[in-house]
Scaffold this motif. Structure first.
Motif, PDB file in Angstrom:
ATOM      1  N   GLU A 160      81.792  64.377  30.961  1.00  0.00           N
ATOM      2  CA  GLU A 160      82.376  64.934  29.738  1.00  0.00           C
ATOM      3  C   GLU A 160      81.293  65.101  28.678  1.00  0.00           C
ATOM      4  OE1 GLU A 160      86.950  63.151  29.840  1.00  0.00           O
ATOM      5  OE2 GLU A 160      85.470  62.297  28.482  1.00  0.00           O
ATOM      6  N   ALA A 161      81.574  65.977  27.734  1.00  0.00           N
ATOM      7  CA  ALA A 161      80.690  66.155  26.581  1.00  0.00           C
ATOM      8  C   ALA A 161      81.549  66.420  25.350  1.00  0.00           C
ATOM      9  CB  ALA A 161      79.718  67.309  26.808  1.00  0.00           C
ATOM     10  N   HIS A 162      81.189  65.798  24.264  1.00  0.00           N
ATOM     11  CA  HIS A 162      81.846  66.076  22.980  1.00  0.00           C
ATOM     12  C   HIS A 162      81.060  67.194  22.306  1.00  0.00           C
ATOM     13  CE1 HIS A 162      84.540  62.495  22.823  1.00  0.00           C
ATOM     14  NE2 HIS A 162      83.665  62.066  23.709  1.00  0.00           N
ATOM     15  N   VAL A 163      81.735  68.287  22.021  1.00  0.00           N
ATOM     16  CA  VAL A 163      81.046  69.461  21.478  1.00  0.00           C
ATOM     17  C   VAL A 163      81.755  69.990  20.240  1.00  0.00           C
ATOM     18  CG1 VAL A 163      80.210  70.137  23.773  1.00  0.00           C
ATOM     19  CG2 VAL A 163      82.315  71.141  22.885  1.00  0.00           C
ATOM     20  N   ALA A 209      80.712  96.021  24.562  1.00  0.00           N
ATOM     21  CA  ALA A 209      80.782  94.931  25.543  1.00  0.00           C
ATOM     22  C   ALA A 209      80.845  93.571  24.850  1.00  0.00           C
ATOM     23  CB  ALA A 209      79.574  94.994  26.475  1.00  0.00           C
ATOM     24  N   VAL A 210      80.013  93.365  23.826  1.00  0.00           N
ATOM     25  CA  VAL A 210      79.957  92.070  23.155  1.00  0.00           C
ATOM     26  C   VAL A 210      80.938  92.057  21.997  1.00  0.00           C
ATOM     27  CG1 VAL A 210      78.516  90.464  21.877  1.00  0.00           C
ATOM     28  CG2 VAL A 210      77.556  91.723  23.815  1.00  0.00           C
ATOM     29  N   ARG A 211      81.874  91.091  22.038  1.00  0.00           N
ATOM     30  CA  ARG A 211      82.891  91.014  20.990  1.00  0.00           C
ATOM     31  C   ARG A 211      82.768  89.776  20.131  1.00  0.00           C
ATOM     32  NH1 ARG A 211      87.228  93.916  21.295  1.00  0.00           N
ATOM     33  NH2 ARG A 211      87.128  93.534  19.057  1.00  0.00           N
ATOM     34  N   ALA A 212      82.171  88.717  20.662  1.00  0.00           N
ATOM     35  CA  ALA A 212      82.098  87.460  19.913  1.00  0.00           C
ATOM     36  C   ALA A 212      80.901  86.642  20.365  1.00  0.00           C
ATOM     37  CB  ALA A 212      83.384  86.657  20.100  1.00  0.00           C
ATOM     38  N   MET A 213      80.522  85.714  19.502  1.00  0.00           N
ATOM     39  CA  MET A 213      79.463  84.765  19.825  1.00  0.00           C
ATOM     40  C   MET A 213      80.047  83.362  19.800  1.00  0.00           C
ATOM     41  SD  MET A 213      75.752  84.098  17.973  1.00  0.00           S
ATOM     42  CE  MET A 213      76.505  83.790  16.353  1.00  0.00           C
ATOM     43  N   ALA A 214      79.754  82.592  20.828  1.00  0.00           N
ATOM     44  CA  ALA A 214      80.199  81.199  20.904  1.00  0.00           C
ATOM     45  C   ALA A 214      78.987  80.290  20.803  1.00  0.00           C
ATOM     46  CB  ALA A 214      80.932  80.947  22.220  1.00  0.00           C
ATOM     47  N   GLN A 215      79.043  79.330  19.885  1.00  0.00           N
ATOM     48  CA  GLN A 215      77.990  78.325  19.760  1.00  0.00           C
ATOM     49  C   GLN A 215      78.582  76.969  20.119  1.00  0.00           C
ATOM     50  OE1 GLN A 215      75.361  78.771  16.174  1.00  0.00           O
ATOM     51  NE2 GLN A 215      76.854  80.337  15.583  1.00  0.00           N
ATOM     52  N   LEU A 216      77.953  76.312  21.070  1.00  0.00           N
ATOM     53  CA  LEU A 216      78.408  75.005  21.526  1.00  0.00           C
ATOM     54  C   LEU A 216      77.334  73.970  21.218  1.00  0.00           C
ATOM     55  CD1 LEU A 216      80.104  75.614  25.005  1.00  0.00           C
ATOM     56  CD2 LEU A 216      81.176  74.701  22.955  1.00  0.00           C
ATOM     57  N   HIS A 217      77.651  73.079  20.289  1.00  0.00           N
ATOM     58  CA  HIS A 217      76.706  72.026  19.897  1.00  0.00           C
ATOM     59  C   HIS A 217      77.145  70.720  20.529  1.00  0.00           C
ATOM     60  CE1 HIS A 217      74.576  69.683  16.426  1.00  0.00           C
ATOM     61  NE2 HIS A 217      73.934  69.591  17.574  1.00  0.00           N
ATOM     62  N   ASP A 218      76.345  70.199  21.443  1.00  0.00           N
ATOM     63  CA  ASP A 218      76.665  68.938  22.113  1.00  0.00           C
ATOM     64  C   ASP A 218      76.389  67.776  21.155  1.00  0.00           C
ATOM     65  OD1 ASP A 218      77.002  66.763  23.742  1.00  0.00           O
ATOM     66  OD2 ASP A 218      75.710  67.472  25.362  1.00  0.00           O
ATOM     67  N   VAL A 219      77.462  67.124  20.712  1.00  0.00           N
ATOM     68  CA  VAL A 219      77.338  66.006  19.765  1.00  0.00           C
ATOM     69  C   VAL A 219      77.719  64.687  20.434  1.00  0.00           C
ATOM     70  CG1 VAL A 219      77.703  67.441  17.727  1.00  0.00           C
ATOM     71  CG2 VAL A 219      79.690  66.435  18.889  1.00  0.00           C
ATOM     72  N   SER A 220      77.568  64.622  21.750  1.00  0.00           N
ATOM     73  CA  SER A 220      77.961  63.414  22.486  1.00  0.00           C
ATOM     74  C   SER A 220      77.200  62.184  22.014  1.00  0.00           C
ATOM     75  CB  SER A 220      77.730  63.625  23.995  1.00  0.00           C
ATOM     76  OG  SER A 220      78.506  64.693  24.480  1.00  0.00           O
ATOM     77  N   SER A 221      75.896  62.338  21.778  1.00  0.00           N
ATOM     78  CA  SER A 221      75.091  61.190  21.332  1.00  0.00           C
ATOM     79  C   SER A 221      75.570  60.686  19.979  1.00  0.00           C
ATOM     80  CB  SER A 221      73.612  61.582  21.255  1.00  0.00           C
ATOM     81  OG  SER A 221      73.116  61.926  22.529  1.00  0.00           O
ATOM     82  N   TYR A 253      78.592  61.091  18.739  1.00  0.00           N
ATOM     83  CA  TYR A 253      79.915  60.506  18.939  1.00  0.00           C
ATOM     84  C   TYR A 253      79.791  59.091  19.503  1.00  0.00           C
ATOM     85  CZ  TYR A 253      84.533  59.686  20.947  1.00  0.00           C
ATOM     86  OH  TYR A 253      85.755  59.124  21.283  1.00  0.00           O
ATOM     87  N   ASP A 254      78.908  58.907  20.498  1.00  0.00           N
ATOM     88  CA  ASP A 254      78.731  57.580  21.102  1.00  0.00           C
ATOM     89  C   ASP A 254      78.201  56.588  20.070  1.00  0.00           C
ATOM     90  OD1 ASP A 254      79.584  58.620  23.487  1.00  0.00           O
ATOM     91  OD2 ASP A 254      77.580  58.878  24.334  1.00  0.00           O
ATOM     92  N   ALA A 255      77.264  57.047  19.237  1.00  0.00           N
ATOM     93  CA  ALA A 255      76.699  56.162  18.210  1.00  0.00           C
ATOM     94  C   ALA A 255      77.759  55.759  17.191  1.00  0.00           C
ATOM     95  CB  ALA A 255      75.524  56.844  17.517  1.00  0.00           C
ATOM     96  N   GLU A 256      78.581  56.720  16.762  1.00  0.00           N
ATOM     97  CA  GLU A 256      79.631  56.426  15.795  1.00  0.00           C
ATOM     98  C   GLU A 256      80.682  55.490  16.395  1.00  0.00           C
ATOM     99  OE1 GLU A 256      81.023  60.301  14.766  1.00  0.00           O
ATOM    100  OE2 GLU A 256      79.472  60.632  13.245  1.00  0.00           O
ATOM    101  N   THR A 257      81.004  55.704  17.684  1.00  0.00           N
ATOM    102  CA  THR A 257      81.972  54.837  18.350  1.00  0.00           C
ATOM    103  C   THR A 257      81.436  53.415  18.472  1.00  0.00           C
ATOM    104  OG1 THR A 257      82.845  56.712  19.625  1.00  0.00           O
ATOM    105  CG2 THR A 257      83.323  54.502  20.454  1.00  0.00           C
ATOM    106  N   ALA A 258      80.150  53.297  18.844  1.00  0.00           N
ATOM    107  CA  ALA A 258      79.541  51.978  18.978  1.00  0.00           C
ATOM    108  C   ALA A 258      79.485  51.267  17.629  1.00  0.00           C
ATOM    109  CB  ALA A 258      78.141  52.107  19.575  1.00  0.00           C
ATOM    110  N   LEU A 259      79.182  52.026  16.571  1.00  0.00           N
ATOM    111  CA  LEU A 259      79.122  51.437  15.239  1.00  0.00           C
ATOM    112  C   LEU A 259      80.493  50.932  14.796  1.00  0.00           C
ATOM    113  CD1 LEU A 259      77.429  50.849  12.726  1.00  0.00           C
ATOM    114  CD2 LEU A 259      77.974  53.149  11.901  1.00  0.00           C
TER     115      LEU A 259
END
Length: 204
Positions: A97-100, A115-127, A129-135
Motif C-alpha cells: 500500500e501507499a498513502h498518496v 487526446a490529453v484531457r487531464a493531468m494527475a499528480q500522485l505524491h507518495d506521502v507514506s513516509s 504518514y508513518d512518521a505522524e502515526t508513530a509520533l
C-alpha cells in the motif's frame, strides 16, 4: 517545450497525462517507480481513474465553471496495489500500500478530440504518514505512562520499597500502555489498589 519536458520527467512527484477516459497517455519516471515499473512507457493505457476509484473527482473536472472552479480536484488516498483487479498491468506491483495525495487538473477545457484531457499528480506521502502515526502512538504511550507514574507516586507499597520501585521501572521500560497496566499490577503485588494522596498543605 524542452524545459517543460525535463521538469515533467525529473519531478520527484508522479505525473501522468490522461485521456478523456482516464487512461494514461504519458507518464514520468516517478510514476513508474510508484507502481513498481521499470519504464514510464509501461503505464501507457493504464486505466488510472478506474484503478484508484476516483470517478467522482475525474467527472467533476468536466463541470468546470467560468470562474475556474472545478478545474482541479484533490484526494487523499490509500493505494492498494493488490486490489487493481483487471486494471493491473503486467510487471506492476502486486502487493503493498501507499498513502498518496492526488491532484487532478483539467488541461483541455475545450476540444473533445484532444487526446490529453487531464493531468494527475500522485505524491507518495507514506513516509510522512508513518512518521505522524508513530509520533501519535508515542504520544499516546507517553500519556499512558504519565498516568501510571501518577498512580505509582501515591503507592504506599513502593514508597517504602526502593528496590521494588527500581524493578518496576525496568519492567515498564519499552512496554505498551496495555502491557504497562499489567506490569503495574505485577510490580505492586496488588498494593496499589488504594492510592494515597498527600494531605493538603496548610496556609501559614
Amino acid at each position: 517545450e524542452e524545459r517543460l519536458r525535463n521538469i515533467f520527467q525529473r519531478s520527484p512527484i508522479g505525473i501522468m497525462l490522461l485521456d478523456k477516459g482516464g487512461r494514461v497517455v504519458s507518464a514520468n519516471s516517478a510514476s513508474a517507480q510508484l507502481f513498481g515499473l521499470m519504464h514510464p512507457s509501461e503505464l501507457e493505457g493504464f486505466r488510472l481513474i478506474d484503478a484508484l476509484g476516483v470517478h467522482d473527482a475525474f467527472s467533476a473536472l468536466e463541470g468546470e465553471q467560468l470562474d475556474g472552479t472545478g478545474a482541479s480536484q484533490e484526494r487523499s488516498l490509500v493505494v492498494d496495489f493488490g486490489g487493481f483487479g483487471p486494471q493491473r498491468l503486467p510487471r506492476m506491483r502486486a502487493s503493498g500500500e501507499a498513502h498518496v495525495e492526488l491532484l487532478l487538473t483539467r488541461l483541455a477545457a475545450d476540444g473533445e478530440s484532444r487526446a490529453v484531457r487531464a493531468m494527475a499528480q500522485l505524491h507518495d506521502v507514506s513516509s510522512r504518514y508513518d512518521a505522524e502515526t508513530a509520533l501519535a502512538r508515542a504520544q499516546q504511550q507517553l500519556d499512558g505512562f504519565h498516568d501510571i507514574l501518577r498512580v505509582l507516586d501515591g503507592c504506599r507499597v513502593l514508597r517504602k520499597d526502593p528496590e521494588r520501585w527500581a524493578k518496576l521501572e525496568t519492567l515498564l521500560a519499552g512496554a505498551s500502555w496495555s502491557e504497562g497496566e499489567a506490569k503495574l499490577s505485577e510490580g505492586c503485588d496488588g498494593g496499589c489498589g488504594h492510592v494515597e494522596t498527600a494531605p493538603p498543605t496548610q496556609e501559614p
